[in-house]
Design an enzyme around this catalytic site. Sequence first.
Site, mmCIF file in Angstrom:
data_model
loop_
_atom_site.group_PDB
_atom_site.id
_atom_site.type_symbol
_atom_site.label_atom_id
_atom_site.label_comp_id
_atom_site.label_asym_id
_atom_site.label_seq_id
_atom_site.Cartn_x
_atom_site.Cartn_y
_atom_site.Cartn_z
ATOM 1 N N HIS A 281 0.816 -1.234 0.000
ATOM 2 C CA HIS A 281 0.000 0.000 0.000
ATOM 3 C C HIS A 281 0.845 1.277 0.000
ATOM 4 C CE1 HIS A 281 -3.661 -2.345 0.769
ATOM 5 N NE2 HIS A 281 -2.847 -3.117 1.465
ATOM 6 N N ARG B 233 -1.470 4.474 2.739
ATOM 7 C CA ARG B 233 -1.741 5.207 1.493
ATOM 8 C C ARG B 233 -1.632 6.709 1.726
ATOM 9 N NH1 ARG B 233 -4.799 2.399 -2.992
ATOM 10 N NH2 ARG B 233 -4.456 4.443 -3.868
ATOM 11 N N SER C 141 -3.330 -7.588 1.153
ATOM 12 C CA SER C 141 -3.760 -8.528 2.208
ATOM 13 C C SER C 141 -5.183 -8.211 2.658
ATOM 14 C CB SER C 141 -2.797 -8.454 3.394
ATOM 15 O OG SER C 141 -1.548 -8.971 3.014
ATOM 16 N N CYS C 142 -5.575 -6.952 2.512
ATOM 17 C CA CYS C 142 -6.949 -6.542 2.868
ATOM 18 C C CYS C 142 -7.987 -7.350 2.092
ATOM 19 C CB CYS C 142 -7.179 -5.067 2.540
ATOM 20 S SG CYS C 142 -5.882 -3.998 3.080
#
Length: 452
Positions: A10, A304, A41-42
């Site tokens: 990210h 992010r 992974s989210c």
Amino acid sequence: MKVIVVGSSHGGYEAVRGMLLENPDAEIQWYERGNFISFLSCGMELYLEGTVKDVNTVAYETVDNAEKDGVHVFVQQEIASIDEKNKSVHVKNLADGSERDESYDKLILAIGATPRRLDVPGKDLENLYAMRGRDWAIKLKQKMVDPDLKHVFVIGSGYIGIEAAEAFAKAGKEVTIVDHNPRLLGNYLDSEFTEKLTQEFKENGVNFVGSVNVSEFVGKDGKVSSVKTDQGTFDAELVVETAGVIPNTSLVDGLLDLDERGRIKIDEHQETSVKDIYAVGDATKVPYAPTGELSSIALASNARRQGRTAAANAAGRELKMTAVSGSSALSVFNYHFASTGVKQDTQEKCGVKGAESVLIEDWAVPPFVSEEAGNAKVYFKITFDPTDGRILGGQIMSTRDVTANINTISFAIQQHATVYDLAYADFFFQPGFDRPWNIMNEAAQAAVRKIN
Ligand code: FAD
């Protein structure tokens, strides 16, 4: 200007995208030591549960797409060391064994963290898994359809452990999830919420045991077969360890200032203790809006925002990292919940004392709409400073998805809003969606009454 970004998750993805926006003429080199870029992974639970079929689509970016935008992508190439005096990095090509140096004007480190593994007897047995990144996603998915796997033991009941437990339970496995904490999701929600979720887990075949210390992984033929704890021994042909993360910062140990847990110290522009080296993501801390202090909150949303901030500053435009509140949302079987900021039960861990809360239970939409038609009870808790009414946190849960309300609370915390501001704040009313007084209005009005 030559910019090197290290890490393709990210933080690294956003740093690259941010640099393309800020300075399209910059030469960008993007390094990833793994064999795949920008796995999320989210999105792992969506893949494990079959909502998303192809593991390779669980990504923001492909090498081809990034290269079309002029980014030079180097996969299976590790940054092995940094020479800050000569402004260069030493690159090891893990595919062919070659090595080289690359110069940089700006270096952005998005090197992240790796799952913490338990250092107990039996730690080298087979079938002790972690849950982060594409390789573990593939291995976990294979286990879900393994007919010989009956018992899954999940260590850690934070978001990741909850996702693992739910995915394996839905795959028909017997799941036990344990935690040091007495309550599951203890850092995310107060007990009014976690009691309901523990019950929800139980009704769906997941056994939660709190206040547990794991003492040993017991094996048979080199594979784990059970787990010894201070609360008994549990059968387990698969263990999923989700007990926190360790920052991947050995690369910069001795070069950059690190905190006591090895996280890279950064300033409000994401710059490290060495000029022109920036760091973002789980290897760093973030400014925590409720207190203004730095805090460790490992979230993609934070990485992010940090990546964009680092890119702007590296490109020469001043941008401060926004304060965040650890806002997150998840589903547990039929429930959807979200939380942000300070919780009543764990406020001291967040550096807060004396906070008070109000819990409201109400219908999502006017009661003339039946449950069959989609109405549902909503539980919402607001946490505030009783001395000035400042909003410090919020938690929401329902079988109807009302989680997005928490973004309003997150914004209120960031803007230093009070329960007085929120009590009569303007929110839409349409009986298919909401009530004339949104539940946040109701809770804030109750909080004002409590203060007065
Ligand atoms: P990481 O994701 O840790 O990645 C670092 C990358 O850098 C790795 O690919 C690594 O190989 C590479 N690297 C490291 N060192 C080097 C080097 N020397 N040279 C080259 N490459 C290197 N967050 C949310 O906000 N929402 C969610 O729903 C959510 N769900 C999650 C579910 C799971 C199962 C997990 C595990 C995490 C979840 N998170 C979620 C958290 C989120 O994934 C992390 O906060 C995020 O991945 C952190 O990103 P990062 O850029 O710091 O680094």
